[in-house]
Design a protein around this motif. Structure first.
Motif, PDB file in Angstrom:
ATOM      1  N   THR A  26       0.719  -1.316  -0.023  1.00 43.58           N
ATOM      2  CA  THR A  26       0.092   0.254  -0.054  1.00 43.58           C
ATOM      3  C   THR A  26       0.971   1.156  -0.047  1.00 43.58           C
ATOM      4  OG1 THR A  26      -1.737  -1.027   1.260  1.00 43.58           O
ATOM      5  CG2 THR A  26      -1.794   1.273   1.195  1.00 43.58           C
ATOM      6  N   ILE A  27       0.543   2.255  -0.976  1.00 40.76           N
ATOM      7  CA  ILE A  27       1.268   3.420  -0.818  1.00 40.76           C
ATOM      8  C   ILE A  27       0.188   4.592  -0.763  1.00 40.76           C
ATOM      9  CG2 ILE A  27       1.061   3.632  -3.476  1.00 40.76           C
ATOM     10  CD1 ILE A  27       3.594   5.107  -3.573  1.00 40.76           C
ATOM     11  N   ALA A  28       0.344   5.390   0.115  1.00 42.83           N
ATOM     12  CA  ALA A  28      -0.459   6.394   0.624  1.00 42.83           C
ATOM     13  C   ALA A  28      -0.397   7.758   0.225  1.00 42.83           C
ATOM     14  CB  ALA A  28      -0.696   6.503   2.021  1.00 42.83           C
ATOM     15  N   ALA A  29      -1.443   8.514   0.035  1.00 42.60           N
ATOM     16  CA  ALA A  29      -1.237   9.980  -0.367  1.00 42.60           C
ATOM     17  C   ALA A  29      -2.025  10.830   0.745  1.00 42.60           C
ATOM     18  CB  ALA A  29      -1.761  10.131  -2.001  1.00 42.60           C
ATOM     19  N   ILE A  30      -1.607  11.787   1.177  1.00 46.37           N
ATOM     20  CA  ILE A  30      -2.254  12.593   2.035  1.00 46.37           C
ATOM     21  C   ILE A  30      -2.662  14.092   1.360  1.00 46.37           C
ATOM     22  CG2 ILE A  30      -2.286  13.770   4.515  1.00 46.37           C
ATOM     23  CD1 ILE A  30      -0.681  11.652   5.379  1.00 46.37           C
ATOM     24  N   PHE A  31      -4.031  14.182   1.355  1.00 48.40           N
ATOM     25  CA  PHE A  31      -4.247  15.598   0.613  1.00 48.40           C
ATOM     26  C   PHE A  31      -4.669  16.552   1.502  1.00 48.40           C
ATOM     27  CE2 PHE A  31      -4.589  12.078  -2.603  1.00 48.40           C
ATOM     28  CZ  PHE A  31      -3.571  12.726  -3.537  1.00 48.40           C
ATOM     29  N   HIS A  63      -1.511  -0.641  -3.893  1.00 43.66           N
ATOM     30  CA  HIS A  63      -2.739  -0.540  -3.791  1.00 43.66           C
ATOM     31  C   HIS A  63      -2.572   1.304  -2.989  1.00 43.66           C
ATOM     32  CE1 HIS A  63      -6.575  -0.172  -1.521  1.00 43.66           C
ATOM     33  NE2 HIS A  63      -6.138   0.172  -0.367  1.00 43.66           N
ATOM     34  N   ALA A  64      -3.478   1.617  -3.477  1.00 49.82           N
ATOM     35  CA  ALA A  64      -3.500   3.302  -3.464  1.00 49.82           C
ATOM     36  C   ALA A  64      -4.466   3.538  -2.334  1.00 49.82           C
ATOM     37  CB  ALA A  64      -3.807   4.096  -4.792  1.00 49.82           C
ATOM     38  N   GLU A  65      -4.133   4.221  -1.318  1.00 49.25           N
ATOM     39  CA  GLU A  65      -4.886   4.680  -0.180  1.00 49.25           C
ATOM     40  C   GLU A  65      -4.871   6.077  -0.009  1.00 49.25           C
ATOM     41  OE1 GLU A  65      -6.298   3.853   4.022  1.00 49.25           O
ATOM     42  OE2 GLU A  65      -5.685   2.358   3.159  1.00 49.25           O
ATOM     43  N   THR A  66      -6.060   6.908  -0.075  1.00 46.57           N
ATOM     44  CA  THR A  66      -5.892   8.397   0.373  1.00 46.57           C
ATOM     45  C   THR A  66      -6.731   8.828   1.306  1.00 46.57           C
ATOM     46  OG1 THR A  66      -7.712   8.595  -1.235  1.00 46.57           O
ATOM     47  CG2 THR A  66      -5.773   8.748  -2.320  1.00 46.57           C
ATOM     48  N   VAL A  67      -5.983   9.967   1.830  1.00 42.94           N
ATOM     49  CA  VAL A  67      -6.657  10.566   3.142  1.00 42.94           C
ATOM     50  C   VAL A  67      -6.579  11.952   2.949  1.00 42.94           C
ATOM     51  CG1 VAL A  67      -6.079  11.018   5.554  1.00 42.94           C
ATOM     52  CG2 VAL A  67      -5.609   8.524   4.812  1.00 42.94           C
ATOM     53  N   ASN A  68      -7.727  12.598   3.535  1.00 46.75           N
ATOM     54  CA  ASN A  68      -7.976  13.982   3.299  1.00 46.75           C
ATOM     55  C   ASN A  68      -7.836  14.524   4.905  1.00 46.75           C
ATOM     56  OD1 ASN A  68      -8.319  14.800   0.407  1.00 46.75           O
ATOM     57  ND2 ASN A  68     -10.160  13.413   0.940  1.00 46.75           N
ATOM     58  N   ILE A  69      -6.933  15.542   4.862  1.00 51.27           N
ATOM     59  CA  ILE A  69      -6.703  16.320   6.193  1.00 51.27           C
ATOM     60  C   ILE A  69      -7.099  17.899   6.270  1.00 51.27           C
ATOM     61  CG2 ILE A  69      -5.228  14.774   7.189  1.00 51.27           C
ATOM     62  CD1 ILE A  69      -2.826  16.711   6.523  1.00 51.27           C
TER      63      ILE A  69
END
Length: 185
Positions: A26-31, A63-69
């Motif tokens: 899993t590679i994540a991105a925080i937006f 696997h793409a995991e995205t999170v918003n903050i």
């Protein structure tokens, strides 16, 4: 009987195609909340593209995991980053907001997890990577950018230029041009 079953299982496993033994990562991105939705779509599209091209990461499925903050909310940024790390992400793309990005970079450096900074940072890339060597920025550093601008000016033999800039940070990229033109005349 047990030995024969084990041998049969070993033979069958070795005959399975390599795709059957894919490691999932899993590679994540925080937006930042309210940011440009195109960035998230581009991130997901890039992960899908890597997964479609088996030559790029053979034996790995991303696997793409995205999170918003909320923008510049370091408390939420820390909480969500730690949650992602608990899930076992292998790398994190960071938000555009300065304080959240720097806080997340600090956490990923201490955990030895690659951090990809997506915001333009006028500080030298050497400064960015000096903490732990696990972070890098997708944008060129200011000395490289300034050199490229100078090379363009010389290649086109421009005698005069007009400089438009949005803020003091963007003016930093023009330092080499300003110093060169100040000595020329």
């Amino acid at each position: 009987v047990m030995r024969m079953l084990f041998s049969l299982l070993l033979v069958v496993t070795s005959m399975l195609p390599a795709q059957a033994m894919v490691r999932k990562m899993t590679i994540a991105a925080i937006f930042d909340e309210g940011g440009d939705r195109k960035h998230e779509l581009a991130f997901r599209h890039a992960v899908q593209g890597i997964n479609r091209n088996r030559d790029i990461l053979p034996g790995v499925e991303l696997h793409a995991e995205t999170v918003n903050i909320p923008e510049d909310d370091t408390f939420t940024a820390e909480r969500k980053t730690c949650h992602l790390l608990e899930k076992g992400v292998v790398a994190i793309f960071g938000p555009v907001s300065k304080s959240s990005s720097e806080h997340i970079r600090s956490i990923t450096d201490s955990m030895e997890i690659p951090y990809i900074e997506t915001r333009w940072n006028y500080r030298s890339q050497k400064v960015i990577g000096s903490a732990g060597g696990y972070a890098f920025n997708l944008h060129p550093d200011i000395t490289t950018l300034g050199t490229a601008y100078l090379d363009l000016m010389e290649a086109y033999q421009w005698k005069t230029i007009t400089i438009l800039y949005q803020d003091n940070d963007s003016l930093m990229t023009l330092q080499q041009i300003l110093s060169k033109t100040a000595t020329v005349g």
